[in-house]
Motif scaffolding. Sequence first.
Motif, PDB file in Angstrom:
ATOM      1  N   GLU A   1      44.214  33.818  35.305  1.00  0.00           N
ATOM      2  CA  GLU A   1      44.371  35.145  35.913  1.00  0.00           C
ATOM      3  C   GLU A   1      43.027  35.883  35.950  1.00  0.00           C
ATOM      4  O   GLU A   1      42.731  36.601  36.907  1.00  0.00           O
ATOM      5  CB  GLU A   1      45.398  35.968  35.133  1.00  0.00           C
ATOM      6  N   ASN A   2      42.233  35.731  34.928  1.00  0.00           N
ATOM      7  CA  ASN A   2      40.922  36.405  34.848  1.00  0.00           C
ATOM      8  C   ASN A   2      39.814  35.531  34.266  1.00  0.00           C
ATOM      9  O   ASN A   2      38.635  35.842  34.453  1.00  0.00           O
ATOM     10  CB  ASN A   2      41.033  37.661  33.961  1.00  0.00           C
TER      11      ASN A   2
ATOM     12  N   LYS B   1      36.725  34.268  36.217  1.00  0.00           N
ATOM     13  CA  LYS B   1      35.973  35.216  37.042  1.00  0.00           C
ATOM     14  C   LYS B   1      34.555  35.366  36.490  1.00  0.00           C
ATOM     15  O   LYS B   1      34.299  35.096  35.315  1.00  0.00           O
ATOM     16  CB  LYS B   1      36.712  36.556  37.090  1.00  0.00           C
TER      17      LYS B   1
ATOM     18  N   HIS C   1      39.682  30.017  40.149  1.00  0.00           N
ATOM     19  CA  HIS C   1      39.685  31.362  40.750  1.00  0.00           C
ATOM     20  C   HIS C   1      38.758  32.235  39.920  1.00  0.00           C
ATOM     21  O   HIS C   1      39.053  32.414  38.750  1.00  0.00           O
ATOM     22  CB  HIS C   1      41.110  31.908  40.747  1.00  0.00           C
TER      23      HIS C   1
ATOM     24  N   TRP D   1      33.039  37.288  44.428  1.00  0.00           N
ATOM     25  CA  TRP D   1      33.992  38.381  44.676  1.00  0.00           C
ATOM     26  C   TRP D   1      33.268  39.700  44.451  1.00  0.00           C
ATOM     27  O   TRP D   1      32.321  39.749  43.664  1.00  0.00           O
ATOM     28  CB  TRP D   1      35.181  38.235  43.695  1.00  0.00           C
TER      29      TRP D   1
ATOM     30  N   GLN E   1      35.019  42.428  39.411  1.00  0.00           N
ATOM     31  CA  GLN E   1      34.896  41.650  38.179  1.00  0.00           C
ATOM     32  C   GLN E   1      33.650  40.755  38.164  1.00  0.00           C
ATOM     33  O   GLN E   1      33.678  39.616  37.726  1.00  0.00           O
ATOM     34  CB  GLN E   1      36.199  40.867  37.907  1.00  0.00           C
TER      35      GLN E   1
ATOM     36  N   ASN F   1      36.364  35.316  47.558  1.00  0.00           N
ATOM     37  CA  ASN F   1      37.594  36.092  47.465  1.00  0.00           C
ATOM     38  C   ASN F   1      37.433  37.443  48.166  1.00  0.00           C
ATOM     39  O   ASN F   1      36.456  38.162  47.918  1.00  0.00           O
ATOM     40  CB  ASN F   1      37.896  36.323  45.969  1.00  0.00           C
ATOM     41  N   GLU F   2      38.365  37.755  49.049  1.00  0.00           N
ATOM     42  CA  GLU F   2      38.505  39.116  49.600  1.00  0.00           C
ATOM     43  C   GLU F   2      37.241  39.673  50.278  1.00  0.00           C
ATOM     44  O   GLU F   2      36.892  40.840  50.086  1.00  0.00           O
ATOM     45  CB  GLU F   2      38.952  40.078  48.481  1.00  0.00           C
TER      46      GLU F   2
ATOM     47  N   ASN G   1      39.962  32.957  50.113  1.00  0.00           N
ATOM     48  CA  ASN G   1      41.205  33.560  49.622  1.00  0.00           C
ATOM     49  C   ASN G   1      41.239  35.058  49.925  1.00  0.00           C
ATOM     50  O   ASN G   1      40.246  35.755  49.722  1.00  0.00           O
ATOM     51  CB  ASN G   1      41.238  33.339  48.092  1.00  0.00           C
TER      52      ASN G   1
ATOM     53  N   GLN H   1      47.066  35.156  49.396  1.00  0.00           N
ATOM     54  CA  GLN H   1      47.430  35.681  48.076  1.00  0.00           C
ATOM     55  C   GLN H   1      48.933  35.933  47.976  1.00  0.00           C
ATOM     56  O   GLN H   1      49.545  35.672  46.955  1.00  0.00           O
ATOM     57  CB  GLN H   1      46.637  36.957  47.771  1.00  0.00           C
TER      58      GLN H   1
ATOM     59  N   HIS I   1      50.775  38.777  47.826  1.00  0.00           N
ATOM     60  CA  HIS I   1      51.303  39.878  47.007  1.00  0.00           C
ATOM     61  C   HIS I   1      52.261  40.655  47.905  1.00  0.00           C
ATOM     62  O   HIS I   1      51.874  41.603  48.582  1.00  0.00           O
ATOM     63  CB  HIS I   1      50.162  40.764  46.491  1.00  0.00           C
TER      64      HIS I   1
ATOM     65  N   GLU J   1      48.758  33.642  45.043  1.00  0.00           N
ATOM     66  CA  GLU J   1      49.029  34.700  44.052  1.00  0.00           C
ATOM     67  C   GLU J   1      50.399  35.335  44.304  1.00  0.00           C
ATOM     68  O   GLU J   1      50.574  36.557  44.215  1.00  0.00           O
ATOM     69  CB  GLU J   1      47.929  35.778  44.103  1.00  0.00           C
TER      70      GLU J   1
ATOM     71  N   TRP K   1      51.605  34.647  40.782  1.00  0.00           N
ATOM     72  CA  TRP K   1      50.589  35.343  39.975  1.00  0.00           C
ATOM     73  C   TRP K   1      51.191  35.737  38.611  1.00  0.00           C
ATOM     74  O   TRP K   1      51.134  36.893  38.176  1.00  0.00           O
ATOM     75  CB  TRP K   1      50.022  36.540  40.729  1.00  0.00           C
TER      76      TRP K   1
ATOM     77  N   TYR L   1      55.594  39.536  31.737  1.00  0.00           N
ATOM     78  CA  TYR L   1      54.215  39.954  31.991  1.00  0.00           C
ATOM     79  C   TYR L   1      53.865  39.837  33.468  1.00  0.00           C
ATOM     80  O   TYR L   1      53.981  38.767  34.067  1.00  0.00           O
ATOM     81  CB  TYR L   1      53.191  39.134  31.181  1.00  0.00           C
TER      82      TYR L   1
ATOM     83  N   TRP M   1      50.766  41.677  36.288  1.00  0.00           N
ATOM     84  CA  TRP M   1      49.723  42.693  36.543  1.00  0.00           C
ATOM     85  C   TRP M   1      50.299  43.893  37.287  1.00  0.00           C
ATOM     86  O   TRP M   1      49.754  44.995  37.224  1.00  0.00           O
ATOM     87  CB  TRP M   1      48.557  42.077  37.320  1.00  0.00           C
TER      88      TRP M   1
HETATM   89  C1  XIL Z   1      43.991  40.798  38.850  1.00  0.00           C
HETATM   90  C2  XIL Z   1      44.503  40.442  37.453  1.00  0.00           C
HETATM   91  O1  XIL Z   1      45.851  40.037  37.549  1.00  0.00           O
HETATM   92  C3  XIL Z   1      44.363  41.637  36.533  1.00  0.00           C
HETATM   93  O2  XIL Z   1      44.669  41.273  35.190  1.00  0.00           O
HETATM   94  C4  XIL Z   1      42.938  42.198  36.594  1.00  0.00           C
HETATM   95  O3  XIL Z   1      42.874  43.379  35.836  1.00  0.00           O
HETATM   96  C5  XIL Z   1      42.516  42.473  38.026  1.00  0.00           C
HETATM   97  O4  XIL Z   1      42.678  41.306  38.797  1.00  0.00           O
HETATM   98  N1  XIL Z   1      43.655  39.640  43.789  1.00  0.00           N
HETATM   99  C6  XIL Z   1      43.006  38.651  43.086  1.00  0.00           C
HETATM  100  C7  XIL Z   1      43.215  38.545  41.614  1.00  0.00           C
HETATM  101  O5  XIL Z   1      42.334  37.816  43.686  1.00  0.00           O
HETATM  102  O6  XIL Z   1      42.066  38.079  40.966  1.00  0.00           O
HETATM  103  C8  XIL Z   1      43.650  39.847  41.027  1.00  0.00           C
HETATM  104  O7  XIL Z   1      43.966  39.626  39.644  1.00  0.00           O
HETATM  105  C9  XIL Z   1      44.832  40.404  41.780  1.00  0.00           C
HETATM  106  C10 XIL Z   1      44.476  40.677  43.212  1.00  0.00           C
END
Ligand code: XIL
Length: 328
Positions: free
Chosen positions: A40-41, A44, A77, A81, A84, A129-130, A173, A206, A208, A237, A287, A293, A295
């Motif tokens: 998840e992190n 990075k 991942h 980016w 982070q 990323n993004e 991504n 992603q 979301h 994600e 994700w 749990y 995010w």
């Molecule tokens: C998010 C994590 O889930 C969090 O814990 C962190 O604080 C911020 O990043 N897009 C992405 C992911 O590519 O890396 C992100 O993850 C969520 C959005």
Amino acid sequence: MMRLREAFKEQFLIGAAVNPVTLDSQRDLLIEHFNSVTAENEMKFERLHPTEDRYTFEAADRMVALAKANGMGVRGHTLVWHNQTPTWVFENEDGSQTDRVTLLARMKSHINTVVSRYRGELYAWDVVNEAVSDSGSELLRPSKWLDIIGEDFIAKAFEYAHEADPEALLFYNDYNEADPVKSEKIYTLVKSLLEQGVPIHGIGLQAHWSLYHPSLDNIRVAIEKYASLGVKLHITELDVSMFAFDDRRTDLTAPTEEMLALQAERYGQFFRLFQEYSEYITSVTFWGAADDYTWLDHFPVRGRKNWPFLFDAKHQPKPSYSEVLKTV
Ligand code: XIL
């Protein structure tokens, strides 16, 4: 109970994002149902390379070892980016902004160190990323990478990653990937990279998503468009929020029956669609893994508990799980 990984083994990998806490607290569930993990992190830039002369691989290594021991693949991942990433990357010693040559050298050295370390152990990397802009007419979002290096920071990142692990599948991504305007930009970017001969193998969606957004139709159109480039598609994600993005309600302590039913319907539609395109879609990563749990409990509204997955907070299957299995 049918294992997700078994149910979809002819079509795509089933992945989950993990962190050092969930790697323990969700271990049994992860091993039973998933055959891919993503940090998840912990992979990075700021986590792996907090200062120029120091790399910290412990948490990432532990995840890779657990995956290996349990027959799971690993998706990397992410390498480049705007978030982070520590400030030292973009600065000279005196705090002024660094130059193109220095930043490219730093990017190359980071990518080479990280990608080489996991060479042969990760099946794919989110290299960039993004980078695409959400609004306006410009293609790329403003960032230090773009500012200092210029537009070819993306092509360079892919080239460096490919040199470091020629076998790994390399992905661009992004989010809002089903939005008609943004998906057009993502398509344009990847098309131009392919035309330049850049080693890019896929687009990460992603995903979301929520009960309300985006429409199934928009998702289908975006998938069609990306697939027409002949690249692989990974769902990277996936989560299905119970709330509209701007819903500020924070009082709910459990999902309603109605929410659970709607979510199940949405998940069913999504997985039917993924299977229609399983020639392109080879990996589907959530994700997270279960509702204890996510995010989304902190994003975009602090303290708004959410329930975006197929398993509840006690790791029991939800209506969404049953609906997804029905699509096989
Ligand atoms: C998010 C994590 O889930 C969090 O814990 C962190 O604080 C911020 O990043 N897009 C992405 C992911 O590519 O890396 C992100 O993850 C969520 C959005």
